[in-house]
Design a protein around this motif. Structure first.
Motif, PDB file in Angstrom:
ATOM      1  N   HIS A  15      58.979 -32.637  58.731  1.00 20.38           N
ATOM      2  CA  HIS A  15      59.445 -30.997  58.909  1.00 20.38           C
ATOM      3  C   HIS A  15      60.652 -30.661  58.473  1.00 20.38           C
ATOM      4  N   ASN A  16      60.892 -29.204  58.059  1.00 18.58           N
ATOM      5  CA  ASN A  16      62.018 -28.730  57.688  1.00 18.58           C
ATOM      6  C   ASN A  16      62.610 -28.427  59.099  1.00 18.58           C
ATOM      7  N   VAL A  17      64.241 -28.784  59.062  1.00 20.64           N
ATOM      8  CA  VAL A  17      64.832 -28.575  60.246  1.00 20.64           C
ATOM      9  C   VAL A  17      66.098 -27.725  59.664  1.00 20.64           C
ATOM     10  N   THR A  18      66.352 -26.601  60.631  1.00 16.25           N
ATOM     11  CA  THR A  18      67.525 -25.802  60.494  1.00 16.25           C
ATOM     12  C   THR A  18      68.312 -25.738  61.620  1.00 16.25           C
ATOM     13  N   ILE A  19      69.365 -26.095  61.621  1.00 14.48           N
ATOM     14  CA  ILE A  19      70.222 -26.047  62.895  1.00 14.48           C
ATOM     15  C   ILE A  19      70.905 -24.578  62.945  1.00 14.48           C
ATOM     16  N   GLY A  20      70.834 -23.946  64.261  1.00 16.01           N
ATOM     17  CA  GLY A  20      71.255 -22.791  64.224  1.00 16.01           C
ATOM     18  C   GLY A  20      72.617 -22.933  65.161  1.00 16.01           C
ATOM     19  N   SER A  21      73.798 -22.639  64.463  1.00 19.59           N
ATOM     20  CA  SER A  21      75.082 -22.921  65.272  1.00 19.59           C
ATOM     21  C   SER A  21      75.848 -21.472  65.401  1.00 19.59           C
ATOM     22  N   ARG A  22      76.898 -21.557  66.364  1.00 23.09           N
ATOM     23  CA  ARG A  22      77.713 -20.446  66.599  1.00 23.09           C
ATOM     24  C   ARG A  22      78.765 -20.434  65.578  1.00 23.09           C
ATOM     25  N   ASP A  23      79.002 -21.822  64.834  1.00 18.42           N
ATOM     26  CA  ASP A  23      80.099 -21.860  63.929  1.00 18.42           C
ATOM     27  C   ASP A  23      79.689 -22.800  62.920  1.00 18.42           C
ATOM     28  N   PRO A  24      78.630 -22.433  61.889  1.00 16.63           N
ATOM     29  CA  PRO A  24      78.237 -23.413  60.969  1.00 16.63           C
ATOM     30  C   PRO A  24      78.998 -23.987  60.115  1.00 16.63           C
ATOM     31  N   SER A  25      80.040 -23.564  59.722  1.00 18.59           N
ATOM     32  CA  SER A  25      81.193 -24.352  58.900  1.00 18.59           C
ATOM     33  C   SER A  25      81.827 -25.476  59.592  1.00 18.59           C
ATOM     34  N   GLY A  26      81.762 -25.304  60.832  1.00 18.74           N
ATOM     35  CA  GLY A  26      82.346 -26.553  61.735  1.00 18.74           C
ATOM     36  C   GLY A  26      81.408 -27.712  61.992  1.00 18.74           C
ATOM     37  N   VAL A  27      80.298 -27.664  61.723  1.00 11.36           N
ATOM     38  CA  VAL A  27      79.302 -28.875  61.920  1.00 11.36           C
ATOM     39  C   VAL A  27      78.755 -29.318  60.781  1.00 11.36           C
ATOM     40  N   GLU A  28      78.778 -30.726  61.119  1.00 12.47           N
ATOM     41  CA  GLU A  28      78.191 -31.404  59.825  1.00 12.47           C
ATOM     42  C   GLU A  28      76.687 -31.708  60.155  1.00 12.47           C
ATOM     43  N   ALA A  29      75.930 -31.397  59.310  1.00 12.90           N
ATOM     44  CA  ALA A  29      74.238 -31.282  59.646  1.00 12.90           C
ATOM     45  C   ALA A  29      73.833 -32.510  59.507  1.00 12.90           C
ATOM     46  N   ASP A  43      71.608 -35.427  57.982  1.00 17.59           N
ATOM     47  CA  ASP A  43      71.172 -35.642  56.768  1.00 17.59           C
ATOM     48  C   ASP A  43      69.676 -35.012  56.571  1.00 17.59           C
ATOM     49  N   GLY A  44      69.391 -34.161  55.574  1.00 13.23           N
ATOM     50  CA  GLY A  44      68.252 -33.344  55.333  1.00 13.23           C
ATOM     51  C   GLY A  44      68.057 -32.090  55.930  1.00 13.23           C
ATOM     52  N   ALA A  45      69.001 -31.962  57.079  1.00 12.37           N
ATOM     53  CA  ALA A  45      68.854 -30.541  57.795  1.00 12.37           C
ATOM     54  C   ALA A  45      69.772 -29.527  57.171  1.00 12.37           C
ATOM     55  N   THR A  46      69.476 -28.342  57.416  1.00 12.48           N
ATOM     56  CA  THR A  46      70.326 -27.213  56.920  1.00 12.48           C
ATOM     57  C   THR A  46      71.238 -26.598  58.194  1.00 12.48           C
ATOM     58  N   ILE A  47      72.157 -26.309  57.770  1.00 15.33           N
ATOM     59  CA  ILE A  47      73.089 -25.466  58.838  1.00 15.33           C
ATOM     60  C   ILE A  47      73.468 -24.270  58.613  1.00 15.33           C
TER      61      ILE A  47
END
Ligand code: NAP
Length: 207
Positions: A25-39, A41-45
């Motif tokens: 599956h394609n996984v995208t993590i939705g974060s309040r602060d994407p710049s502060g999160v390490e996704a 491997d293989g996920a988009t943040i």
């Protein structure tokens, strides 16, 4: 293959993402602060709202107290999508007789397809679907939309768990109520968060 948005970048998010990625599956993590999160491997943040843009399935993995606001603010984007709600109201909501998943569905409004799942699944077991006893763990889920439940069952099986369909929205409160119980049992069992609920002699539809 589904496009899955996981809202939140904490323990549940990190537990769900690797298995879904491994299943293709394609996984995208939705974060309040994407710049502060390490996704993982293989996920988009990206931001919470951006993560919803191309999603078919949205897994909510943020604190319960923030879910209703998130669902209301993003209702248009969430409508029609399968929304897997893992957030736990704990004892707070039980007195008013409505489940967390129902609150989420109400906040989305007409067209909501919310499925309560993973509620009593300790985050550290998400990557260990087979317990120390060698038994495949259950994930129990419930929600109004049957097609959404089927999709959720497939995603649970993709992680290696046995999906147990607990029926409609009226049963989601039962899943909420199991959470303080599993926490109590965990404490009594040594606190290592390896326990999980299982239905005996239930047909396994996923092999
Ligand atoms: N821990 C468990 O074993 C377990 C088991 C079953 C269900 N749950 C439920 O799953 C949910 C997530 O639990 P968790 O253990 O993953 O929590 P967590 O590790 O604290 O992660 C929650 C994530 O939510 C986001 N978040 C934090 N505060 C927020 C706020 N005020 N508004 C919006 N987003 C916020 C953060 O991601 P960003 O900073 O990237 O936005 C954070 O990483 C909770 O509702 C919990 O009840 C937990």
């Amino acid at each position: 293959m589904a496009n899955i948005a996981i809202i939140g970048s904490g323990r549940i998010s990190n537990g769900l993402a690797p298995g879904w990625l491994a299943a293709g599956h394609n996984v995208t993590i939705g974060s309040r602060d994407p710049s502060g999160v390490e996704a993982p491997d293989g996920a988009t943040i990206t931001s919470q709202s951006e993560s919803l843009r191309n999603a078919d399935v949205v897994a909510i993995a943020i604190p319960y107290g923030n879910v209703e606001g998130f669902a209301r603010d993003n209702a248009d984007a969430l409508r029609g999508k399968v929304v897997i709600d893992a957030s736990n109201p704990m004892r707070g909501l039980v007195n008013v007789g409505i489940s967390g998943a129902q609150v989420t569905a109400n906040a989305i409004g007409e067209g909501a397809r919310v499925v309560a799942a993973f509620k009593a699944t300790f985050f550290n077991t998400l990557t260990e679907p087979v317990g120390p006893s060698g038994q495949r763990r259950d994930v129990w889920f419930a929600g109004e939309d049957e097609a959404a439940r089927e999709i959720t069952a497939g995603l649970i099986a993709d992680l290696g768990f046995r999906p147990i369909d607990c029926g409609g929205m009226e049963n989601t409160i039962c899943l909420d109520l199991l959470v303080p119980l599993v926490i109590e049992l965990n404490g009594r069992a040594g606190g290592e968060r390896v326990i999980s609920f299982s239905v005996l002699d239930h047909p396994d539809t996923t092999g």
